[in-house]
Structure formats: C-alpha cells, structure tokens
Design an enzyme around this catalytic site. Structure first.
Site, PDB file in Angstrom:
ATOM      1  N   SER A  14       0.811  -1.212   0.000  1.00  0.00           N
ATOM      2  CA  SER A  14       0.000   0.000   0.000  1.00  0.00           C
ATOM      3  C   SER A  14       0.848   1.268   0.000  1.00  0.00           C
ATOM      4  O   SER A  14       0.397   2.309  -0.480  1.00  0.00           O
ATOM      5  CB  SER A  14      -0.929  -0.009   1.219  1.00  0.00           C
ATOM      6  OG  SER A  14      -0.186  -0.217   2.401  1.00  0.00           O
ATOM      7  N   GLY A  70       8.050  -0.367   0.299  1.00  0.00           N
ATOM      8  CA  GLY A  70       7.657  -0.263   1.700  1.00  0.00           C
ATOM      9  C   GLY A  70       8.304  -1.360   2.517  1.00  0.00           C
ATOM     10  O   GLY A  70       9.136  -2.130   2.034  1.00  0.00           O
ATOM     11  N   ASP A  88       7.543  -3.883   6.400  1.00  0.00           N
ATOM     12  CA  ASP A  88       6.647  -4.188   7.516  1.00  0.00           C
ATOM     13  C   ASP A  88       7.268  -3.808   8.853  1.00  0.00           C
ATOM     14  O   ASP A  88       6.561  -3.470   9.786  1.00  0.00           O
ATOM     15  CB  ASP A  88       6.291  -5.677   7.489  1.00  0.00           C
ATOM     16  CG  ASP A  88       5.572  -6.045   6.206  1.00  0.00           C
ATOM     17  OD1 ASP A  88       4.509  -5.445   5.940  1.00  0.00           O
ATOM     18  OD2 ASP A  88       6.075  -6.888   5.447  1.00  0.00           O
ATOM     19  N   GLU A  97      10.535  -8.956  -4.625  1.00  0.00           N
ATOM     20  CA  GLU A  97      11.085  -7.704  -4.082  1.00  0.00           C
ATOM     21  C   GLU A  97      12.584  -7.842  -3.853  1.00  0.00           C
ATOM     22  O   GLU A  97      13.374  -6.975  -4.228  1.00  0.00           O
ATOM     23  CB  GLU A  97      10.382  -7.356  -2.769  1.00  0.00           C
ATOM     24  CG  GLU A  97       8.938  -6.908  -2.967  1.00  0.00           C
ATOM     25  CD  GLU A  97       8.188  -6.700  -1.658  1.00  0.00           C
ATOM     26  OE1 GLU A  97       7.188  -5.975  -1.684  1.00  0.00           O
ATOM     27  OE2 GLU A  97       8.596  -7.255  -0.625  1.00  0.00           O
TER      28      GLU A  97
HETATM   29  O1  R5P Z   1       5.043  -8.142   0.291  1.00  0.00           O
HETATM   30  C1  R5P Z   1       4.841  -7.012   0.582  1.00  0.00           C
HETATM   31  C2  R5P Z   1       5.895  -6.032   0.795  1.00  0.00           C
HETATM   32  O2  R5P Z   1       6.991  -6.533   1.451  1.00  0.00           O
HETATM   33  C3  R5P Z   1       5.467  -4.709   1.357  1.00  0.00           C
HETATM   34  O3  R5P Z   1       6.461  -3.810   1.037  1.00  0.00           O
HETATM   35  C4  R5P Z   1       5.299  -4.690   2.839  1.00  0.00           C
HETATM   36  O4  R5P Z   1       4.422  -5.699   3.238  1.00  0.00           O
HETATM   37  C5  R5P Z   1       4.771  -3.317   3.288  1.00  0.00           C
HETATM   38  O5  R5P Z   1       3.509  -3.134   2.779  1.00  0.00           O
HETATM   39  P1  R5P Z   1       2.600  -1.885   3.149  1.00  0.00           P
HETATM   40  O6  R5P Z   1       3.275  -0.694   2.566  1.00  0.00           O
HETATM   41  O7  R5P Z   1       1.278  -2.182   2.543  1.00  0.00           O
HETATM   42  O8  R5P Z   1       2.560  -1.808   4.642  1.00  0.00           O
END
Ligand code: R5P
Length: 522
Positions: A313, A369, A371, A390
């Site tokens: 997101s 992004g 987590d 990624e």
């Molecule tokens: O697989 C997803 C990625 O690693 C995202 O970058 C991570 O989960 C962060 O996602 P968000 O920006 O939605 O918190």
C-alpha cells in the site's frame, strides 16, 4: 474589471481544488495598480479540502476601502495563483490560522510575490502552506494602535491615522490584546461588510460596538491572548483560533501530530478546539504513506533511469507518482521493474514502461515499503507476499529506498511483525519443522499463511499462493531476533526455502513519516 476581482473570482475557490487559469500575471498587475494601498493585517486561513484532514491554506491581506473592510486573498496550488479582492468573506469554509497586524503596501507585496513566482508547485517543498508561511513571514508585525474604532476612520492609502481617542488612557497591553481579536469581530460588523467571524466558542457575536469591545476584552482575558511585545509574531492559543497550528503545537502534548511544519510542510489540521473539547485530527496512515511515496520518487527518480517498483500500500503511492510524472512530462524514458503482479498491473494502468530483470538487471533505484524497520535499517518484508520478487529486484538496485510511516519502526525485528518466508509447496510441513529448528530462529512459531497471500491474516482455508506458485510461512516471535543476518543466512541455507523476508544491509535510505515530520535515515 480586473480578473480576480470579486465579481469574477469564484468565492472560496482554491488552486488546490482545481482552478483552471493561472492568474499570476493578473495578480501582479492588480497589486501594482493598488501599489499605494496599505494592508493592515495579513492572515493565513485554512479550510478542509480532503476528508476534513488535509487543509488548503489561503493568504489574506486586509485593508479598508471606502470604509469597508476588504480582503485580497491569494491561493497557491498546483494550478498556479488565484486571487480574489473584495469585501466578501475570504474563505467561507475556513478559519483563521495565523494573523498579525502590519503596514505593508500593495507594491511591497507585489515585489515579495515576484520573488517567488518562478517557483514551481511542489507538494512537499512548496505547497500552499509553505507559500502562505513564507509570505506571512516576509511581513513584519507592526503594532499601530489602530484598533477597531480607528479603522472606521482609516481608508485605503491612509497610513498615518492616529489611534482613535477612545484608546487614550487604556493600558497598552489591553489595547494590544483587544486589537488581537477585534478584527475577528470587525468582520461581523455590518459597517465593514458581510464577513462573518469564526471564533471558536463564540459562534454568535453581538454586532454592536459595545458588545464587540466587551467581547474582545473578555475573549482576550479568558483565552489568554498573547500580551506580547510589538514585533513578535503572536499567535493566539488553539481555543481562540480553531485549527491554529502553532497554538495547537504549544498545547498538544504528545498525542497525534503536533504541527504542520513538523510534517515537511504538508498541510495538516492539527487540532480543533470547539466548545472546550479538543478534536484532534491526525493525518491518516494513507496520507503518510502517500507523502513518503511521493517524496521518494521526487527525490530519487530521474529521467532516463531504470527503477524497481515495490509492492504494497505504500509502494503503490510511489508507483502512482511515477505515473503522474511520466504523464506530465516531468519524467521521461523511465523503465520500471515491478516486484509483483499487482504492481505490474498498476504500473501498466498508468502507462509506465515495464521490463524484467532478464533484460534490465542494473537498476538505478528501487523504492518499496516494509513491515518493520530496525535502527540499523534492517527490514522485515513480505507482509504482502511479494518478498521474493522484491528481494531479487531490490538486490539489483544501486539504491534501495524504503518508505514507511513511523508505525513500522521497531527496536528489534520479530515480535512486532511475523517474518514471512516463501517455501515451495512440496513437503512444506517438513520445511516448516526444519525452519523452527534453526538456531538463529530459536523460539519462533511457523504458521502457514492461509487465504489471501497479500496479508498474513487467516482469511481462508487453503494455503496462500505467491506470484511464484509457492507458499508463505509466517514466523511468529515473542522476542527480538538477536542476529537477523544469521537468521537470514540459516533460512536461505534451508532446502525448501525460496527466500525470506529479512532484508538486512540492503537499505540505502529510509523515508519515514510521523508526528515529528518526514525524516530520512541513511
Ligand atoms: O510483500 C509485501 C511487501 O513486502 C510490502 O512492502 C510490505 O508488506 C509493506 O507493505 P505496506 O506498505 O502495505 O505496509
């Protein structure tokens, strides 16, 4: 009649809400023609323009003409300058954010404005609030003693009218306090036009002169209006002026976002105090994500480069920004490598030219992004199930820019967010047991991700499947992983593991949005 005069300018219109014609030249011409006019007050108004959270800021210069209070309001936004000059309420849906007495001529304002008209609108660096603040600070506060009564006798071009006799013998501090709020009352005075005041806790002010004076004095007393020395930029507390950012900062304590400037100048409603009850509005998490997503692209993506587009997101805002800049022509000749099918689809919908690592394996920058982010900028990624693509893409980038809101920061990886690991489906239970027995991961609980691969909630009965046809196992920890590098190495050495969500020593810079503003850690 000049463009932008009260009969032609749309009341309440603002550049940020889509004014079609840039009126820069007309505005400069208007100011030049009114060169000898004396503005007695300068103010910054704000009004909610997006879900009541992000405000648009408007600059207002007040003056008297033909014994009527008039205001020249100037809006700055992505479509340029827009102005209106009239005796109407300058911002029908807005509130005064900052206001001070001054003595500045139309010509002086024209010159101040000319010094900034070359600047292009920039959401992060030169938005409506930054423009207003800059112009506001150009003008020194001047206490003239010209209160509400003396203004009855002042007019356009009259810069020397003495204070009204009624003030003689009244303590200067009282006069200053009264002058501080009298203009809000003056808006309501029928003699000064139809402008209505918006003063917190005082929705209905009596229009008579005596009640205005009493009201001003009482308001000054009860709200603790600043009895400060001339020359200081004084700002009343939040109770006195709803949405007052400085006032809100002074009183805000540690809850929520404490200041517009603290957020890189992006316009934020910090606090509204009405009826004695504080209604604090912080930026939404989405808005923070957008800020860092846009900033990453603005600061790190240049024309003619190959870029990695992350997933999630937050990364979605960076992708959006790339698309926007390509469309506007600000960026050219970009080739992007998406890190998931979702990102690929978003990029395609925005017309971003795409490739794969097979043809373009030297990336200039990748933006994504995370987590969790620890103090050494090690990351947990893969909450959205895209960790393998990624990692392979971001490992190929000269710069890896991480974009997060401050909720992602942690002291140690693990307990705050389960570490995702992509494993092949074949004998996945055996692989999970092997993972649980790894020394560097001691104490973890492996949980097979079910349902939607894009989140780690158990929202289905079937194993979640990644873009690569694999499963995800989320490793739950109750204490921080003591050695994330060793944990990553042991995971990678486990047969059946495709890759893991520990991204150690990869981050070039991390852009973080939070209550202290946007900060970049590298
Ligand atoms: O697989 C997803 C990625 O690693 C995202 O970058 C991570 O989960 C962060 O996602 P968000 O920006 O939605 O918190």
């Amino acid at each position: 009649m000049l463009p932008g005069s009260e009969s032609t300018a749309a009341a309440g219109a603002s550049c940020s809400s889509g004014v079609e014609i840039d009126q820069t030249e007309a505005l400069l011409q208007h100011l030049a023609m009114k060169g000898s006019i004396c503005f007695h007050h300068i103010a910054v108004w704000h009004q909610a323009s997006w879900m009541g959270v992000v405000d648009h800021h408007t600059l207002v210069y007040e003056y008297f003409s033909e014994r009527r209070l008039r205001s020249l309001k100037i809006d700055w936004g992505k479509d340029g300058f827009f102005f209106a000059d009239g005796s109407e309420d300058p911002c029908p849906a807005g509130d005064v954010l900052s206001r001070k007495m001054c003595r500045v001529t139309g010509m002086e304002v024209c010159q101040q404005l000319e010094r900034v008209t070359w600047k292009k609108y920039d959401l992060m660096k030169w938005n409506c609030q930054q423009f207003c603040r800059h112009m506001f600070e150009q003008v020194p506060e001047v206490y003239t003693g010209s209160g509400i009564f003396s203004r009855y006798f002042q007019d356009e071009g009259d810069r020397t009218s003495p204070p009204a006799p009624i003030f003689v013998g009244v303590a200067p501090s009282f006069i200053r306090a009264m002058c501080k709020c009298e203009t809000l009352f003056a808006y309501e005075n029928p003699k000064h036009g139809s402008i209505k005041p918006r003063l917190a806790n005082s929705p209905a002010m009596a229009p008579s002169t005596s009640s205005m004076v009493l009201g001003a004095a009482a308001t000054a007393w009860f709200t603790g209006l600043a009895f400060t020395a001339p020359g200081q930029v004084r700002t009343a507390p939040a109770q006195a002026r709803p949405g007052n950012v400085r006032g809100a900062r002074a009183q805000s304590g540690s809850t929520g976002f404490s200041g517009a400037t603290a957020l890189g100048g992006v316009c934020v409603t910090m606090a509204l105090a009405r009826g004695g009850k504080s209604m604090r509005k912080a930026l939404s998490q989405d808005e923070l994500k957008k800020m860092v997503g846009y900033k990453a692209v603005d600061d790190y993506v240049q024309s003619g480069t190959v870029i990695g587009l992350g997933t999630g997101s937050t990364a979605a805002f960076a992708v959006e920004r790339v698309g926007e800049k390509l469309k506007s022509g600000e960026l050219k000749d970009i080739i992007a490598i998406p890190t998931s099918i979702r990102t690929q689809e978003q990029a395609e919908s925005l017309g971003i030219p795409l490739a794969t690592l097979d043809t373009h394996s030297d990336l200039d920058v990748a933006i994504d992004g995370a987590d969790e982010v620890d103090p050494a900028l090690n990351l947990v990624k893969g909450g959205g199930g895209a960790l393998f693509r990624e990692k392979i893409v971001e490992m190929c980038a000269k710069k890896f820019i991480v974009i997060v809101d401050e909720s992602k920061l942690c002291d140690g990886l693990g307990p705050g967010f389960p570490v995702p690991v992509e494993i092949v489906p074949f004998c996945h239970e055996h692989t999970m047991r092997k993972i649980a027995s790894l020394p560097a991961l001691k104490g973890c609980e492996p949980v097979l991700r079910l349902g939607d691969v894009a989140n780690n909630q158990p929202d289905g009965d079937e194993p979640a499947v990644t873009d690569n046809g694999n499963y995800i196992v989320d490793l739950k920890f109750t204490s921080p992983i003591s050695d994330p590098v060793a944990a990553g190495e042991q995971l990678k050495a486990t047969v059946g593991v495709v890759d893991h969500g520990l991204f150690t020593s990869m981050t070039t810079a991390c852009i973080i949005a939070g209550k202290e503003g946007i900060i970049v850690k590298d």
